[in-house]
Design an enzyme around this catalytic site. Structure first.
Site, PDB file in Angstrom:
ATOM      1  N   SER A 143     -21.740  56.741  40.423  1.00 18.60           N
ATOM      2  CA  SER A 143     -20.577  57.617  40.433  1.00 18.60           C
ATOM      3  C   SER A 143     -19.341  56.787  40.137  1.00 18.60           C
ATOM      4  CB  SER A 143     -20.424  58.286  41.810  1.00 18.60           C
ATOM      5  OG  SER A 143     -19.151  58.881  41.959  1.00 18.60           O
ATOM      6  N   TYR A 156     -20.029  56.473  50.900  1.00 17.92           N
ATOM      7  CA  TYR A 156     -20.456  56.930  49.574  1.00 17.92           C
ATOM      8  C   TYR A 156     -20.023  55.940  48.502  1.00 17.92           C
ATOM      9  CZ  TYR A 156     -20.992  60.070  45.544  1.00 17.92           C
ATOM     10  OH  TYR A 156     -21.354  60.623  44.336  1.00 17.92           O
TER      11      TYR A 156
END
Length: 255
Positions: A143, A156
């Protein structure tokens, strides 16, 4: 590097019960791949398989990527039943907002176990076969949150940064065996995970369009696949800024 085709074996997609993984599996089947689709939710995988319109097909392969022995057994069974694995898209992941206030080590570890160690467990199971055959295509989905630190993204972002680093290292290692490696760094994609977000998401991309971009880029030679570019290229620029300037801009623009 040789880019495998459906004639070379089957494709494996993790995190395939929803989001990008779901639509990537459908897109690959539409291109003629036999796709083994993995996630924990058997009913959701069966629904994805039922929606496939070929000429390929989707076969549910339920598993929990955090269970190393279960992943090894599932991959060994798939290889014995369906032949060689030509393409692996390691996409399974989760996101839970976190911050300094209320930081919970248990929640942090869960994110690490799914996003990072889940990918490592899959590599553990698939690399011996691909290296032994001297061909294969590995795609690691990270990501843009891994480019630099972002608010509410302690665990994350840390896992996605680790995946970026690992994919770069893996590429230099496995290309000597004839394996192709690519890294996917999406921005904001409309999925069940992002539907939970309560903050602005610039250039939010429909999941079908994101999956189509990803599958199309698999045929190219570029290492990093990123979309939507208007957003992700801006973050790539921020990644290269000196720390002082980055934090100044981040405080002014990010919540």
């Amino acid at each position: 590097m040789h880019t495998p085709t459906p004639a070379d074996g089957f494709a494996w997609v993790t995190g395939a019960s929803s989001g990008i993984g779901e639509y990537v599996a459908l897109a690959l089947a539409a291109e003629g791949w036999t796709v083994l689709a993995s996630a924990r939710r058997v009913d959701a995988l069966q629904d994805v398989a039922a929606r496939s319109r070929g000429p390929g097909r989707i076969i549910p392969l339920p598993l929990d990527v955090t269970d190393l022995q279960g992943v090894r057994a599932a991959v060994a069974g798939a290889l014995a039943t369906h032949g060689p694995m030509a393409l692996a898209i390691l996409n399974a992941g989760t996101y839970k907002p976190d911050g300094a206030r209320g930081l919970d080590a248990g929640d942090f570890a869960r994110t690490v176990n799914i996003n990072l160690m889940g990918t490592v467990n899959c590599l553990d199971a698939l690399l011996p076969g691909m290296i032994g055959r001297g061909t294969g295509h590995i795609v690691i989905v990270s990501s843009v949150a891994g480019y630099r630190g972002l608010p509410r993204s302690h665990s994350y972002g840390a896992t996605k940064a680790a995946l970026i680093n690992m994919a770069e290292s893996l590429k230099m290692d496995v290309e000597r065996y004839g394996l192709k490696t690519q890294l996917v760094c999406p921005g904001f994609i409309k999925t069940p995970l992002t539907d939970k977000n309560d903050f602005p998401m610039p250039f939010l991309m429909p999941v079908e369009k994101a999956a189509a971009r990803l599958v199309a880029a698999l045929k190219g030679d570029g290492f990093q696949i990123t979309f939507p570019r208007r957003f992700t290229w801006g973050l790539l620029f921020l990644r290269r800024l000196p720390d002082a300037l980055y934090f100044l801009l981040a405080r002014r623009t990010l919540r």
